[in-house]
Design a protein around this motif. Structure first.
Motif, PDB file in Angstrom:
ATOM      1  N   SER A  16     100.684  25.604  55.772  1.00 17.91           N
ATOM      2  CA  SER A  16     100.969  24.136  55.755  1.00 17.91           C
ATOM      3  C   SER A  16     103.223  24.853  55.737  1.00 17.91           C
ATOM      4  O   SER A  16     103.313  26.104  55.025  1.00 17.91           O
ATOM      5  N   LEU A  17     104.110  24.093  56.272  1.00 17.76           N
ATOM      6  CA  LEU A  17     105.276  24.506  55.830  1.00 17.76           C
ATOM      7  C   LEU A  17     106.421  23.353  56.445  1.00 17.76           C
ATOM      8  O   LEU A  17     106.174  22.877  56.745  1.00 17.76           O
ATOM      9  N   ASN A  18     107.523  23.250  56.329  1.00 23.55           N
ATOM     10  CA  ASN A  18     108.555  22.887  57.656  1.00 23.55           C
ATOM     11  C   ASN A  18     108.504  22.763  59.058  1.00 23.55           C
ATOM     12  O   ASN A  18     108.747  23.671  59.462  1.00 23.55           O
ATOM     13  N   SER A  19     107.934  22.195  59.558  1.00 26.63           N
ATOM     14  CA  SER A  19     107.432  22.749  61.107  1.00 26.63           C
ATOM     15  C   SER A  19     108.636  21.643  62.117  1.00 26.63           C
ATOM     16  O   SER A  19     108.368  22.238  63.327  1.00 26.63           O
ATOM     17  N   GLY A  20     109.791  20.597  61.214  1.00 25.81           N
ATOM     18  CA  GLY A  20     110.726  20.719  62.377  1.00 25.81           C
ATOM     19  C   GLY A  20     112.020  21.567  62.754  1.00 25.81           C
ATOM     20  O   GLY A  20     111.991  22.076  62.128  1.00 25.81           O
ATOM     21  N   ASP A  21     111.661  21.381  64.127  1.00 27.52           N
ATOM     22  CA  ASP A  21     113.075  22.770  64.399  1.00 27.52           C
ATOM     23  C   ASP A  21     113.964  22.071  65.263  1.00 27.52           C
ATOM     24  O   ASP A  21     114.656  22.597  65.573  1.00 27.52           O
ATOM     25  N   ASP A  22     113.753  20.426  65.920  1.00 24.79           N
ATOM     26  CA  ASP A  22     114.819  19.801  66.866  1.00 24.79           C
ATOM     27  C   ASP A  22     115.378  18.602  65.424  1.00 24.79           C
ATOM     28  O   ASP A  22     114.846  17.585  65.509  1.00 24.79           O
TER      29      ASP A  22
END
Length: 372
Positions: free
Chosen positions: A63-69
């Protein structure tokens, strides 16, 4: 550290959970008091989703903040940053798996994977550009061996070096075609299905061709064979932008001897018996732009020496891409805004998981628009 007058001390941030369906929680996270060298702190106005945002989490149970764009406005920069200053409008590729990802009010990116965006471009469109464009760029100009468009003689040397793009209507397939055209690569054989009108707009008649995979595998193979024979094409380079249902096996069989096929899913082995022995399968891991290496478990890796140059390439690529945006020669991908701002991330990721993107990228308005 150069900064605007009032620095934020915390940010609302989304944690994505690998449940079925995907769920998210929003929490308040403190921001660092001082940025590391090369860091750029950005007030996020828009963020875009990619399939890996849920795929990697489900595969690893993380689980993590998976946003990269993301796209937004620079708030502060770390030591050594020279290309950006506070109040600049930028888009950026956040380092995958690291803190302060894109699904947040504020995110941190590195200078060499960020670019200025024109005043005429919306943050929403800009957020669709960084990660997938770089994935396509690394594939064509680092893994496949074409000359990058800013290198001397690229247009001439890339001519008559054909390229097969399978799943051309995906964002990755379309960005690869856009970059290929700017680099003089061609002819291009694009294979896609629905949502084809957009990608067809980047192909040139009569040298390029678009084939519909919905005609069936056998017909598709015959059409590729007929096309290459009629046009005397030596189709050695290809990319499979979808990596589903052993699509890479099918695409490998469309390439000529000594060919190279690029793939993008680290969850496959690509060792099927039906893959021709003289076709080389190479996996593109876009994280090498930050890490300069593959992870040990990843399949079909290029040489260690080759990968070490990826961060420097990424820096050159983003400077060049910034210029292409300014000149109007490059653009973002069609997108759909998911309502709810940060609260909409779970909806977007579940729609991605269910195959409902339809040739679009899902975008979230996180700045003032997201609060309206």
């Amino acid at each position: 550290m150069a900064s605007s007058n009032e620095l934020p001390v915390q940010t609302l941030s989304v944690t994505v959970h690998p449940t079925s369906p995907i769920t998210t929680t929003i929490s308040t996270v403190p921001l660092p008091e001082c940025l590391a060298p090369g860091d750029v702190l950005i007030k996020v106005e828009a963020a875009a989703s990619n399939p890996k945002d849920w795929l990697h989490l489900v595969a690893t149970g993380t689980s993590l903040n998976s946003g990269d764009d993301l796209a937004g406005i620079v708030v502060a920069v770390g030591e050594g940053v020279t290309r950006f200053k506070p109040d600049d409008r930028v888009a950026a590729f956040h380092p995958m798996g690291k803190p302060y990802g894109a699904y947040a009010e504020y995110a941190i990116a590195l200078e060499h994977t960020a670019l200025h965006i024109p005043d005429s471009m919306s943050f929403e469109e800009a957020s669709t550009i960084p990660l997938v464009s770089l994935t396509a760029g690394l594939t064509l100009f680092r893994r496949q061996g074409y000359l990058a468009p800013w290198q001397p003689g690229a247009q001439e040397k890339n001519q008559r070096k054909s390229l097969l793009v399978y799943a051309a209507t995906t964002s990755l397939g379309t960005y690869a075609i856009k970059l290929a055209k700017l680099a003089g690569i061609g002819p291009i054989v694009a294979i896609g299905g629905g949502s084809s009108d957009y990608v067809k707009g980047f192909l040139e008649t009569p040298q390029d061709a678009f084939l519909d995979y919905r005609t069936g595998l056998e017909t598709l193979r015959e059409n590729v064979k007929r096309l290459t024979e009629e046009r005397h094409l030596h189709l050695r380079n290809g990319l499979d932008a979808v990596n589903e249902h052993e699509s890479w096996v099918q695409v490998s069989q469309m390439l000529h001897g000594g060919g190279r096929l690029s793939v993008f899913s680290g969850a496959r082995k690509y060792d099927e018996q039906a893959i021709p022995k003289d076709v080389d399968i190479v996996y593109t891991f876009v994280g090498t732009a930050h890490e300069a290496k593959y992870r040990p478990s990843m399949p079909k890796q290029p040489s260690v020496e080759d990968v070490q140059g990826d961060p420097a390439f990424a820096g050159e690529f983003f400077v060049w891409l910034e210029d292409m945006l300014r000149q109007g020669k490059y653009s973002g991908h069609p997108f759909e805004v998911i309502s709810g701002g940060l609260n909409g991330v779970s909806e977007g990721l579940n729609r991605l998981r269910n195959g409902q993107a339809g040739g679009r990228k899902f975008v979230y308005q996180i700045g003032s628009k997201g609060r309206e």
